[in-house]
Motif scaffolding. Structure first.
Motif, mmCIF file in Angstrom:
data_model
loop_
_atom_site.group_PDB
_atom_site.id
_atom_site.type_symbol
_atom_site.label_atom_id
_atom_site.label_comp_id
_atom_site.label_asym_id
_atom_site.label_seq_id
_atom_site.Cartn_x
_atom_site.Cartn_y
_atom_site.Cartn_z
ATOM 1 N N LEU A 165 0.056 -46.488 45.434
ATOM 2 C CA LEU A 165 0.904 -46.625 46.784
ATOM 3 C C LEU A 165 0.270 -45.528 47.654
ATOM 4 C CD1 LEU A 165 4.112 -48.259 45.531
ATOM 5 C CD2 LEU A 165 2.150 -49.571 46.728
ATOM 6 N N LYS A 166 0.326 -44.067 47.142
ATOM 7 C CA LYS A 166 0.205 -42.984 47.955
ATOM 8 C C LYS A 166 -1.087 -42.989 48.589
ATOM 9 C CE LYS A 166 3.662 -40.367 45.587
ATOM 10 N NZ LYS A 166 3.776 -39.505 44.319
ATOM 11 N N LYS A 167 -2.022 -43.669 47.882
ATOM 12 C CA LYS A 167 -3.388 -43.637 48.613
ATOM 13 C C LYS A 167 -3.284 -44.558 49.602
ATOM 14 C CE LYS A 167 -6.129 -42.897 44.244
ATOM 15 N NZ LYS A 167 -6.182 -43.764 43.241
ATOM 16 N N ILE A 168 -2.453 -45.284 49.857
ATOM 17 C CA ILE A 168 -2.418 -46.105 51.184
ATOM 18 C C ILE A 168 -2.388 -45.339 52.320
ATOM 19 C CG2 ILE A 168 -1.127 -47.762 52.304
ATOM 20 C CD1 ILE A 168 -0.082 -48.808 49.935
ATOM 21 N N VAL A 169 -1.587 -44.187 52.282
ATOM 22 C CA VAL A 169 -1.545 -43.187 53.382
ATOM 23 C C VAL A 169 -2.568 -42.117 53.429
ATOM 24 C CG1 VAL A 169 1.073 -43.668 53.735
ATOM 25 C CG2 VAL A 169 0.186 -41.798 52.271
ATOM 26 N N GLY A 170 -3.559 -42.330 52.433
ATOM 27 C CA GLY A 170 -4.513 -41.364 52.581
ATOM 28 C C GLY A 170 -4.696 -40.177 51.746
ATOM 29 N N GLY A 171 -3.847 -39.955 50.852
ATOM 30 C CA GLY A 171 -3.968 -38.723 49.977
ATOM 31 C C GLY A 171 -3.212 -37.638 50.607
ATOM 32 N N ASP A 172 -3.847 -36.446 50.118
ATOM 33 C CA ASP A 172 -3.270 -35.191 50.337
ATOM 34 C C ASP A 172 -3.564 -34.675 51.459
ATOM 35 O OD1 ASP A 172 -2.242 -35.746 47.723
ATOM 36 O OD2 ASP A 172 -3.762 -34.532 46.778
ATOM 37 N N VAL A 173 -2.898 -33.691 52.240
ATOM 38 C CA VAL A 173 -3.330 -32.931 53.184
ATOM 39 C C VAL A 173 -3.265 -31.308 52.806
ATOM 40 C CG1 VAL A 173 -2.778 -32.270 55.589
ATOM 41 C CG2 VAL A 173 -2.317 -34.623 54.927
ATOM 42 N N PHE B 97 6.024 -46.108 52.960
ATOM 43 C CA PHE B 97 6.801 -47.030 53.423
ATOM 44 C C PHE B 97 6.801 -47.052 55.022
ATOM 45 C CE2 PHE B 97 10.675 -49.269 54.832
ATOM 46 C CZ PHE B 97 10.611 -50.336 53.769
ATOM 47 N N LEU B 98 6.848 -45.704 55.592
ATOM 48 C CA LEU B 98 6.566 -45.879 57.028
ATOM 49 C C LEU B 98 5.369 -46.435 57.533
ATOM 50 C CD1 LEU B 98 8.040 -44.171 59.370
ATOM 51 C CD2 LEU B 98 6.591 -42.289 58.866
ATOM 52 N N LYS B 99 4.335 -45.990 56.657
ATOM 53 C CA LYS B 99 3.031 -46.763 56.913
ATOM 54 C C LYS B 99 3.092 -48.297 56.929
ATOM 55 C CE LYS B 99 -1.878 -46.250 56.828
ATOM 56 N NZ LYS B 99 -2.866 -45.506 56.945
ATOM 57 N N LEU B 100 3.567 -48.731 56.174
ATOM 58 C CA LEU B 100 3.590 -50.094 55.848
ATOM 59 C C LEU B 100 4.325 -50.879 56.636
ATOM 60 C CD1 LEU B 100 3.591 -50.239 51.963
ATOM 61 C CD2 LEU B 100 1.825 -51.045 53.298
ATOM 62 N N THR B 101 5.632 -50.415 57.108
ATOM 63 C CA THR B 101 6.711 -51.346 57.753
ATOM 64 C C THR B 101 6.992 -50.489 59.158
ATOM 65 O OG1 THR B 101 8.411 -49.818 57.061
ATOM 66 C CG2 THR B 101 7.748 -51.788 55.580
ATOM 67 N N GLY B 102 6.324 -49.250 59.412
ATOM 68 C CA GLY B 102 6.488 -48.706 60.753
ATOM 69 C C GLY B 102 7.903 -48.332 60.754
ATOM 70 N N LYS B 103 8.968 -48.020 59.779
ATOM 71 C CA LYS B 103 10.035 -47.524 59.849
ATOM 72 C C LYS B 103 10.429 -46.794 58.518
ATOM 73 C CE LYS B 103 12.513 -51.742 58.237
ATOM 74 N NZ LYS B 103 12.321 -53.206 58.303
ATOM 75 N N GLU B 104 11.352 -45.775 58.802
ATOM 76 C CA GLU B 104 11.819 -45.073 57.366
ATOM 77 C C GLU B 104 12.619 -45.927 56.519
ATOM 78 O OE1 GLU B 104 11.927 -41.529 56.792
ATOM 79 O OE2 GLU B 104 10.452 -41.181 58.544
ATOM 80 N N ILE B 105 12.486 -46.127 55.269
ATOM 81 C CA ILE B 105 13.130 -46.821 54.326
ATOM 82 C C ILE B 105 14.733 -46.340 54.591
ATOM 83 C CG2 ILE B 105 12.961 -45.475 52.290
ATOM 84 C CD1 ILE B 105 12.861 -48.096 50.734
ATOM 85 N N ARG B 106 14.810 -45.096 54.732
ATOM 86 C CA ARG B 106 16.234 -44.682 55.048
ATOM 87 C C ARG B 106 16.211 -43.442 55.528
ATOM 88 N NH1 ARG B 106 19.542 -41.169 51.749
ATOM 89 N NH2 ARG B 106 17.709 -40.534 50.766
ATOM 90 N N GLU B 107 16.996 -43.357 56.563
ATOM 91 C CA GLU B 107 17.013 -42.168 57.725
ATOM 92 C C GLU B 107 17.382 -40.958 56.574
ATOM 93 O OE1 GLU B 107 15.430 -42.155 60.463
ATOM 94 O OE2 GLU B 107 15.192 -44.185 60.509
#
Ligand SMILES: Nc1ncnc2c1ncn2[C@@H]1O[C@H](COP(=O)(O)OP(=O)(O)OP(=O)(O)O)[C@@H](O)[C@H]1O
Ligand SMILES: [Mg+2]
Lengths: 255, 340
Positions: free
Chosen positions: B233-241, B307-317
């Motif tokens: 799932l983390k690969k969805i956001v493109g790995g490490d920085v 979650f942010l990437k998939l839905t455009g919102k934080e799962i929990r603020e």
């Protein structure tokens, strides 16, 4: 299909909680005694009953019925609390049939109500009644059947309500009318025809009537029992069966 | 979500199989056509914001709700048609406590043992074991209403295991617990599959907690929007920085582009490099331009980023304002009071 283990443990839980909650016992015993001695005692002077039973003696079967009615409904209504506080889910996901749950609840209601009605019954000498051992056996039997029927009826009610706010609705609009329209406080034969109709669809009427037969069998005239004893017993037996089945069905529903 | 393969629904190892499941409450589709499978003796996480349909899915799986359409099976039995068999195979810790607070810990456990028809010879031992397991042996005869939130939760998990279920459902097991109790409970939960031979199906909206799962499905508005292992799932956001500070940033950027063909750019006096395998990249960078590096740090993506990437919102603020806290309190109050 009834699982004995489930019925046993549901009954044990109710008994344990009943023993722990002394205040509940005090209030369920106090209410009928207040009615018997304060209302009954006062009315005895107003209502001349001739040579037969006194008014206080007349309402004694009705007071037993009241004890059973309140404690049975109260016991079944605890289902609403169980739903409210989540415990009901623990029971509903267990591998037991819904019918076992209903039978367990109805049996606990029956046991608790019968115990309480026996405590009230013990006051009969104070009222100047004489009741023999055989009559007592009959009375306890009728009380138990009536308690089972009313507890099952309470379960049907509880299955329609989800929150404790509904408790006062049930008490004011179902339980109190059931009590007044049962022949507990005045003979059915002296009621206006419209009200008499309601008494005939009320299972409590026939339980109280059976108790009248057993408590003052020799009474004739206006204060005597209104229906034949056999009919009374058959009707409360049938009501037990009917409401426990209906309760099972009501519990079977899934959202 | 495109790269994430859905699990095969028919595999024989799967203890839970759900296909095209729909549950409507009036017009609202609380669960809107989801399919997934769970393998035996793994931890499966169901992740989603409030109202996503997590509890509804659990209610269907544990036979409390009938689906509107689609099928769900557990241990080979249909959750609707063969509910009695399913109920024997499952243990549940509901989102809202289902203990009898007017009974003691031991009485709650005994009630459960009788309800599940645990034999007389076994009953006492299992109850004592469960008390020890929940670390409540010395409080066994106290009323549950005198327990802390963490104690109640542990007791519920232990109770759910008394009849040796194949699957244990945990609906937000750490809700309302402080960080310390949450950590303790997780330690306790992650040991279960090995110790008790049980599959765990859990829901949460704390992203960090989902890290312990073998597989995760992310659900939002009744639909599964992604699923896979936490790493997948983390690969969805493109790995490490990787963030670097050097004596000469502009030169370093050019060198890194030449040497590694990696994407690097400079911002606010820091170089940042996106890469899939940060832990292997850092030593290589140090080897090549080590003498000019002043500092280096790496950031791994969190499930929250996913979650942010998939839905455009934080799962929990994370830093919910006071107002949001109140809203949440009201919502959870409603949740508790709207249902049976
Ligand atoms: N019994 C019900 N009647 C009507 N609507 C319901 C019922 N149960 C759930 N819903 C609705 O279905 C949706 C999904 O609810 P659900 O409880 O499954 O969410 P959830 O993912 O568990 O959320 P949370 O994180 O808040 O527990 C919500 O919109 C909710 O309002
Ligand atoms: Mg939920």
């Amino acid at each position: 299909m009834i699982e004995a283990n489930a019925v046993y443990v549901i009954v044990m839980r109710e008994l344990k909680k009943f023993v722990r909650e002394r205040s509940r016992l005090v209030s369920t015993i106090a209410r009928p005694l207040v009615w018997l001695f304060l209302v009954g005692g006062g009315m005895s002077r107003l209502v001349p009953t001739g040579r037969g039973v006194s008014y206080m003696q007349f309402i004694f079967p009705g007071i037993l019925g009241m004890t059973i009615l309140f404690s049975s409904i109260f016991s079944s209504i605890s289902i609403i609390w169980d739903k409210e506080f989540g415990f009901m889910k623990e029971i509903l996901v267990a591998p037991i049939s819904r019918f076992s749950v209903v039978v367990g609840k109805a049996t606990s209601g029956m046991l608790l109500s019968t115990i309480q009605s026996v405590i009230i019954l013990a006051f009969f000498p104070v009222l100047g009644l004489s009741i023999g051992p055989l009559q007592i056996v009959g009375i306890v039997f009728v009380c138990a059947v009536l308690a089972f029927a009313l507890s099952s009826f309470g379960i049907v009610l509880a299955s329609f309500y989800d929150s404790y706010e509904s408790f006062s609705v049930i008490m004011n609009f179902i339980v109190m009318p059931m009590f007044f329209l049962s022949g507990a406080m005045y003979p059915v034969k002296l009621m206006p025809p419209v009200l008499r109709y309601f008494t005939k669809v009320n299972p409590l009427t026939f339980g109280v009537d059976a108790l009248k037969h057993l408590i003052y069998p020799l009474e004739k005239g206006p204060m005597s029992a209104d229906f034949p004893f056999v009919i009374d017993v058959l009707i409360i037996l049938a009501a037990s069966l009917f409401f426990v089945t209906l309760g099972g069905k009501a519990f079977e529903r899934k959202g | 979500m495109q790269h994430i393969a859905f699990f095969l629904v028919n595999s024989s190892m799967q203890i839970i199989a759900v296909r095209n499941l729909v549950k409507k409450f009036g017009q609202i589709a609380a669960v809107d056509g989801i399919s997934f499978g769970v393998e035996e003796n793994t931890i499966f996480g169901f992740l989603g914001p409030n109202g996503a349909g997590k509890t509804t899915t659990i209610s269907i799986l544990c036979t409390l709700l009938a689906p509107t359409s689609g099928t769900a099976s557990l241990n080979g039995h249909d959750c609707h048609a063969e509910s009695a068999l399913v109920r024997r195979s499952i243990g549940i810790v509901f989102q809202d406590s289902s203990l009898d607070k007017d009974l003691t810990a031991r009485e709650n456990l005994l009630f459960h043992a009788y309800l599940y028809d645990v034999g007389k010879s076994e009953r006492k031992k299992r109850v004592e074991d469960a008390l020890a397991f929940a670390e409540l042996t010395d409080r066994a005869d106290n009323l549950v209403k005198t327990f802390s939130g963490g104690m109640k939760r542990r007791l519920e998990v232990a109770r759910g295991l008394i009849h040796r279920p194949k699957v244990l459902f945990l609906d937000e097991p750490t809700l309302g617990l402080d960080p310390q109790s949450r950590a303790n409970l997780w330690e306790f939960i992650t040991d279960l599959p090995k110790k008790h031979n049980v599959t765990i199906f859990m829901t949460t909206h704390y992203m960090e907690e989902a890290e312990v799962c073998d597989r995760i499905a992310v659900i939002d508005k009744g639909k599964i929007i992604a699923s896979g292992t936490p790493a997948e799932l983390k690969k969805i956001v493109g790995g490490d920085v990787i963030y670097l500070k050097t004596t000469d940033n502009r030169k370093a950027v050019e060198e890194i582009r030449e040497l590694f063909g990696a994407e690097a750019s400079e911002k606010d006096g820091e170089i940042f490099i996106s890469t899939l395998r940060g832990e292997a990249c850092i030593p290589a960078i140090i080897r090549e331009i080590g003498e000019r590096v002043l500092s280096v740090r790496m950031q791994r993506p969190t499930l929250n980023d996913v979650f942010l990437k998939l839905t455009g919102k934080e799962i929990r603020e994370e830093n919910a304002s006071a107002g949001d806290d109140i809203k949440e309190a009201v919502r959870s109050y409603r949740r508790r009071h709207d249902r049976g």
